[in-house]
Motif scaffolding. Structure first.
Motif, PDB file in Angstrom:
ATOM      1  N   ILE B  84       7.966  -2.758 121.145  1.00 44.17           N
ATOM      2  CA  ILE B  84       6.551  -2.478 120.255  1.00 44.17           C
ATOM      3  C   ILE B  84       6.498  -1.196 120.055  1.00 44.17           C
ATOM      4  CG2 ILE B  84       4.106  -2.831 120.897  1.00 44.17           C
ATOM      5  CD1 ILE B  84       4.988  -5.203 122.903  1.00 44.17           C
ATOM      6  N   LYS B  85       6.753  -0.138 120.801  1.00 44.96           N
ATOM      7  CA  LYS B  85       6.315   1.194 120.620  1.00 44.96           C
ATOM      8  C   LYS B  85       7.167   1.760 119.525  1.00 44.96           C
ATOM      9  CE  LYS B  85       5.625   5.597 122.801  1.00 44.96           C
ATOM     10  NZ  LYS B  85       4.594   6.096 122.031  1.00 44.96           N
ATOM     11  N   PHE B  86       8.474   1.568 119.498  1.00 45.83           N
ATOM     12  CA  PHE B  86       9.378   2.314 118.590  1.00 45.83           C
ATOM     13  C   PHE B  86       9.772   1.174 117.620  1.00 45.83           C
ATOM     14  CE2 PHE B  86       9.900   4.123 122.739  1.00 45.83           C
ATOM     15  CZ  PHE B  86       9.577   5.437 122.366  1.00 45.83           C
ATOM     16  N   ASN B  87       9.785   1.344 116.132  1.00 44.14           N
ATOM     17  CA  ASN B  87      10.057   0.524 115.402  1.00 44.14           C
ATOM     18  C   ASN B  87      11.521   0.476 114.736  1.00 44.14           C
ATOM     19  OD1 ASN B  87       9.470  -1.338 113.058  1.00 44.14           O
ATOM     20  ND2 ASN B  87       9.057   0.222 111.692  1.00 44.14           N
ATOM     21  N   LEU B  88      12.339  -0.036 115.904  1.00 39.75           N
ATOM     22  CA  LEU B  88      13.937   0.185 115.833  1.00 39.75           C
ATOM     23  C   LEU B  88      14.410  -1.043 116.565  1.00 39.75           C
ATOM     24  CD1 LEU B  88      14.815   3.624 116.719  1.00 39.75           C
ATOM     25  CD2 LEU B  88      15.327   2.577 114.712  1.00 39.75           C
TER      26      LEU B  88
END
Lengths: 253, 253
Positions: B84-88
């Motif tokens: 959710i936090k990192f778009n990866l």
């Protein structure tokens, strides 16, 4: 007023227990940095940083008369820096351990066992040499003892295996062992079973004299509170053994 | 571009080594939170907080195409929050380990071994049950394996003692063991010597398929850098075994 007892984790509850028993009216605030334990594998700078942060919390929240650093790793590296930062008596476990060992040994041959950090710091040998330059000192890091104790395996054969592994090279050379880590008193029985003639020095007992000498006002209510930075399974195991139903709170660091 | 490989400590270098060998041209940035290791004894909230801080460092400093969470404890608890936090793409070790175990077992009886955090999370049983509801799953926390490996004692009799202690209750019931901790591949030899018929699933190998499926651009320079939050003796021991002369830097957290 009150004292603070600091340890990197929950092993210091052996010190907490001894002090609490000896001074039933003293207010004692324990702080165990369970979220960042073990300190024994960390570098000097990290140990000083973490210890200072935790003591700072205690000093800000309670009207402390003295601080006991139960952790050998922190005692080895952080005491001087703590004495400068906090305007309070700061008692470590090294000095009382050294005095007790020098009083106990008959052959003047002492083995210091502890974490890697404690051994690498040379805190015990340096102190012993200052007082008694002719005493022969051996050191052995015992990194598996802490996890063995924290798993409650101190009477398991793995404890015997590792006691033999770490101590057997020194047995013919020494008569006294300094238990240079707060967890190790829980291995006393296993060590004594294997090597009944060894004198074992437990700093948690030796430190009581230093507390008496401080002439703290011991007319308090006997309030006790344990602070931890993370609630772990090992905390629950050892807290039950060492501190019974003492209340605790979790502090974020 | 490049990938990040995260572990709570240095055990994840087993994963780093496997990926580096398979993809010689990939740029790989390893992050081991050696100042706060071990995560396996910590609570869920603490594991998520620490993991997020470390990944944040990697993402801010490098142009990453994917993140591999080599740490089983972090994979068990933090993957969803990290996605959710990192778009990866964030790859954990649980899914590939489960797939490899289900492919390997003939009797449909699997033992998962790992840290307390990994076992308590039930991440492996939950995933296995989703895919194969009839598979019988046993779990065993092996908290002494990490210190044994970090002390380089994987061929010492203490390793045999603890392998027997942890595994013997299950040997008649299972045919496959998931090595649910990055340190455990270094115990493969000892486990296989004692229990030669067991299938051992090593997630560091299973994760390679997931990386291939991502279709990352593997035409880089093969740059490698190891980040640690504290330089410990165990780091030096295991880094030499697992990552040779790969350069490293120390990052303050």
């Amino acid at each position: 007023m009150a004292i603070g007892v600091f340890d990197s984790g929950i092993g210091g509850l052996t010190v907490f227990r001894t002090i609490a028993k000896e001074f039933p009216k003293l207010d004692i605030y324990y702080f165990g940095d369970t979220a960042r334990v073990p300190y024994g594998i960390r570098s000097k700078d990290t140990i000083i940083k973490y210890t200072t942060e935790c003591i700072d919390y205690l000093v800000k929240h309670y009207n402390l008369e003295a601080i006991v650093i139960a952790c050998n790793s922190a005692s080895s590296y952080a005491i001087d820096s703590l004495k400068i930062k906090f305007n309070l008596p700061v008692l470590g476990v090294i000095d009382p351990g050294v005095r007790a060992a020098l009083t106990t040994t008959k052959t003047n041959n002492i083995l210091v066992i502890g974490t890697k950090a404690t051994v690498n710091s040379n805190a015990y040998p340096n102190k012993i040499n200052q007082i008694s330059p002719l005493t022969k000192i051996y050191q052995q890091a015992c990194p598996l003892f802490v996890p063995i104790v924290e798993e409650g395996l101190f009477n398991h054969k793995v404890a015997e295996t590792m006691v033999k592994e770490y101590l057997s090279p020194y047995i013919d050379k020494i008569d006294t062992v300094i238990l240079g880590c707060t967890h190790y008193p829980l291995l006393k029985e296993t060590i004594s079973k294997l090597y009944p003639d060894l004198n074992l020095v437990d700093s948690s007992i030796a430190i009581l004299d230093d507390l008496r000498n401080l002439q703290i006002t011991f007319n308090e209510s006997g309030k006790r509170l344990i602070h931890i930075t993370d609630k772990t399974q090992s905390f629950e195991t050892l807290k039950n053994i060492l501190a019974g139903n003492t209340p605790f709170k979790i502090v974020s660091m």
